[in-house]
Enzyme design. Structure first.
Site, PDB file in Angstrom:
ATOM      1  N   ARG A  25       0.851  -1.187   0.000  1.00  0.00           N
ATOM      2  CA  ARG A  25       0.000   0.000   0.000  1.00  0.00           C
ATOM      3  C   ARG A  25       0.888   1.239   0.000  1.00  0.00           C
ATOM      4  O   ARG A  25       1.937   1.267   0.664  1.00  0.00           O
ATOM      5  CB  ARG A  25      -0.913   0.032   1.229  1.00  0.00           C
ATOM      6  CG  ARG A  25      -1.879   1.231   1.216  1.00  0.00           C
ATOM      7  CD  ARG A  25      -2.672   1.348   2.504  1.00  0.00           C
ATOM      8  NE  ARG A  25      -3.543   2.524   2.468  1.00  0.00           N
ATOM      9  CZ  ARG A  25      -4.198   3.009   3.519  1.00  0.00           C
ATOM     10  NH1 ARG A  25      -4.090   2.431   4.701  1.00  0.00           N
ATOM     11  NH2 ARG A  25      -4.965   4.072   3.400  1.00  0.00           N
ATOM     12  N   HIS A  26       0.500   2.263  -0.745  1.00  0.00           N
ATOM     13  CA  HIS A  26       1.254   3.504  -0.802  1.00  0.00           C
ATOM     14  C   HIS A  26       1.431   4.126   0.583  1.00  0.00           C
ATOM     15  O   HIS A  26       0.697   3.815   1.532  1.00  0.00           O
ATOM     16  CB  HIS A  26       0.538   4.511  -1.713  1.00  0.00           C
ATOM     17  CG  HIS A  26      -0.819   4.899  -1.208  1.00  0.00           C
ATOM     18  ND1 HIS A  26      -1.016   5.839  -0.212  1.00  0.00           N
ATOM     19  CD2 HIS A  26      -2.053   4.459  -1.545  1.00  0.00           C
ATOM     20  CE1 HIS A  26      -2.305   5.958   0.029  1.00  0.00           C
ATOM     21  NE2 HIS A  26      -2.968   5.129  -0.761  1.00  0.00           N
ATOM     22  N   ARG A  75       0.245   9.019  -5.489  1.00  0.00           N
ATOM     23  CA  ARG A  75       0.634   8.534  -4.170  1.00  0.00           C
ATOM     24  C   ARG A  75       1.246   7.139  -4.245  1.00  0.00           C
ATOM     25  O   ARG A  75       2.146   6.803  -3.472  1.00  0.00           O
ATOM     26  CB  ARG A  75      -0.565   8.545  -3.217  1.00  0.00           C
ATOM     27  CG  ARG A  75      -1.797   7.750  -3.642  1.00  0.00           C
ATOM     28  CD  ARG A  75      -2.946   8.095  -2.701  1.00  0.00           C
ATOM     29  NE  ARG A  75      -4.176   7.347  -2.891  1.00  0.00           N
ATOM     30  CZ  ARG A  75      -5.160   7.704  -3.698  1.00  0.00           C
ATOM     31  NH1 ARG A  75      -5.031   8.802  -4.449  1.00  0.00           N
ATOM     32  NH2 ARG A  75      -6.283   6.989  -3.771  1.00  0.00           N
ATOM     33  N   GLU A  99      -7.245   2.774  -6.603  1.00  0.00           N
ATOM     34  CA  GLU A  99      -8.139   2.531  -5.477  1.00  0.00           C
ATOM     35  C   GLU A  99      -9.582   2.449  -5.972  1.00  0.00           C
ATOM     36  O   GLU A  99      -9.909   2.915  -7.072  1.00  0.00           O
ATOM     37  CB  GLU A  99      -7.974   3.655  -4.451  1.00  0.00           C
ATOM     38  CG  GLU A  99      -8.790   3.497  -3.178  1.00  0.00           C
ATOM     39  CD  GLU A  99      -8.468   2.221  -2.412  1.00  0.00           C
ATOM     40  OE1 GLU A  99      -8.688   1.125  -2.969  1.00  0.00           O
ATOM     41  OE2 GLU A  99      -8.040   2.330  -1.241  1.00  0.00           O
ATOM     42  N   HIS A 168      -3.274   0.281  -3.305  1.00  0.00           N
ATOM     43  CA  HIS A 168      -3.961   1.104  -2.305  1.00  0.00           C
ATOM     44  C   HIS A 168      -4.561   0.191  -1.231  1.00  0.00           C
ATOM     45  O   HIS A 168      -4.445  -1.031  -1.305  1.00  0.00           O
ATOM     46  CB  HIS A 168      -5.034   1.936  -2.982  1.00  0.00           C
ATOM     47  CG  HIS A 168      -4.498   2.787  -4.090  1.00  0.00           C
ATOM     48  ND1 HIS A 168      -4.161   4.112  -3.915  1.00  0.00           N
ATOM     49  CD2 HIS A 168      -4.228   2.492  -5.396  1.00  0.00           C
ATOM     50  CE1 HIS A 168      -3.703   4.608  -5.056  1.00  0.00           C
ATOM     51  NE2 HIS A 168      -3.740   3.642  -5.971  1.00  0.00           N
TER      52      HIS A 168
END
Length: 227
Positions: A25-26, A75, A99, A168
Site C-alpha cells: 500500500r502507498h 501517491r 483505489e 492502495h
C-alpha cells in the site's frame, strides 16, 4: 502467518523455487492524515508518508524484485519510485491498480460521509457490495480489474522471481485475495486493512496441483515499524 514485523527478504530464491508477489500500500497522503475519502483523487504524500517511504523502500528492495508495477495515481507512483531508485527497475504504471472509485464521497471527510450517507454506510457495514458513494465502484468491479492485472503480473514471473505491486488500501487487499482465490466476503471478515506503506507477501506453493490454490498468503500487513 505473519501479521506485523520486519518483513524483508534476504535474497532471491534459487531457480526453480516458487515465485513471490508482494503487494504494497502507498505511503500516507495529506488526505489520509485528514481522514478524507480519496478514491481516484490524485493526492500527494504527506511529510510522514515521505518518511515512511524512506524507511520501507530498502525492505522492499531487499526482495530483489524482477518486476515493479504501480497504480498510476501519484501517491502510489511516488512510493514505487523510491523502490525503483534502489533496484534500478523501471516502474510500470497500470490504472487497473487504482483505489476503489468512491463516487460522491471523493474529497469528503469521513465524518461527513457517515452523516450524509447513513443508508449506504449501513449497507456496507452489513457486508453488502453496494457502489461506494452511490456513483462509485462495487467491490466486485474492483476485484475484476485488479485481479486481471495481478494475474498478468503473475504470468510474467519466471521461477524464483518476485514482483512488487504498489496499490492502495482496498485495491491491494482485494488483489491479494483474488490471487489466492479467497472469496471476498470471507476475506472481509478475516483480514484487517493494510496500513500505509505496509505490504502483503504471497508465495507460490510447489505442493499444490491446482492453479487456483497455488498461491498462499505468507505475510499480512508487514512493515519495518509501527507509528
Amino acid at each position: 502467518m505473519s501479521v506485523t514485523g520486519a518483513g524483508a527478504a534476504s535474497s532471491t530464491p534459487a531457480s526453480g523455487a516458487g515465485r513471490r508477489v508482494v503487494i504494497l500500500r502507498h505511503a500516507e497522503t495529506v488526505d489520509n492524515a485528514a481522514r478524507v475519502w480519496q478514491g481516484h483523487k490524485d493526492t500527494e504524500l504527506s511529510e510522514t508518508g515521505r518518511q515512511q517511504v524512506a524507511a520501507a523502500a530498502p525492505h522492499l528492495a531487499a526482495y530483489r524484485p524482477a518486476l515493479l508495477v504501480s497504480s498510476d495515481l501519484q501517491r502510489a507512483a511516488a512510493t514505487a519510485d523510491a523502490i525503483a531508485s534502489l533496484t534500478g527497475l523501471e516502474v510500470r504504471l497500470d490504472a487497473r491498480l487504482r483505489e476503489v472509485h468512491v463516487g460522491e464521497w471523493q474529497g469528503m471527510h469521513a465524518d461527513e460521509v457517515r452523516e450524509r450517507y447513513p443508508e449506504t454506510i449501513a449497507a456496507l457495514d452489513r457486508g453488502e457490495d453496494v457502489p461506494r458513494g452511490l456513483t462509485g465502484e462495487t467491490r466486485a468491479e474492483v476485484a475484476h480489474r485488479v485481479g486481471e492485472c495481478v494475474r498478468e503480473v503473475e504470468r510474467e514471473l519466471l521461477p524464483g522471481e518476485t514482483a512488487v505491486i504498489v496499490a492502495h488500501g482496498v485495491s491491494g487487499r482485494i488483489g491479494a485475495t483474488e490471487l489466492v482465490g479467497l472469496d471476498q466476503d470471507v476475506s472481509d471478515v478475516i483480514f484487517r486493512g493494510i496500513d500505509n506503506c505496509h505490504w502483503i507477501e504471497l508465495v507460490e506453493s510447489s505442493k499444490s496441483f491446482s492453479a487456483r490454490s497455488r498461491w498462499r498468503i505468507s505475510g499480512w500487513n508487514l512493515g519495518p515499524w509501527r507509528l
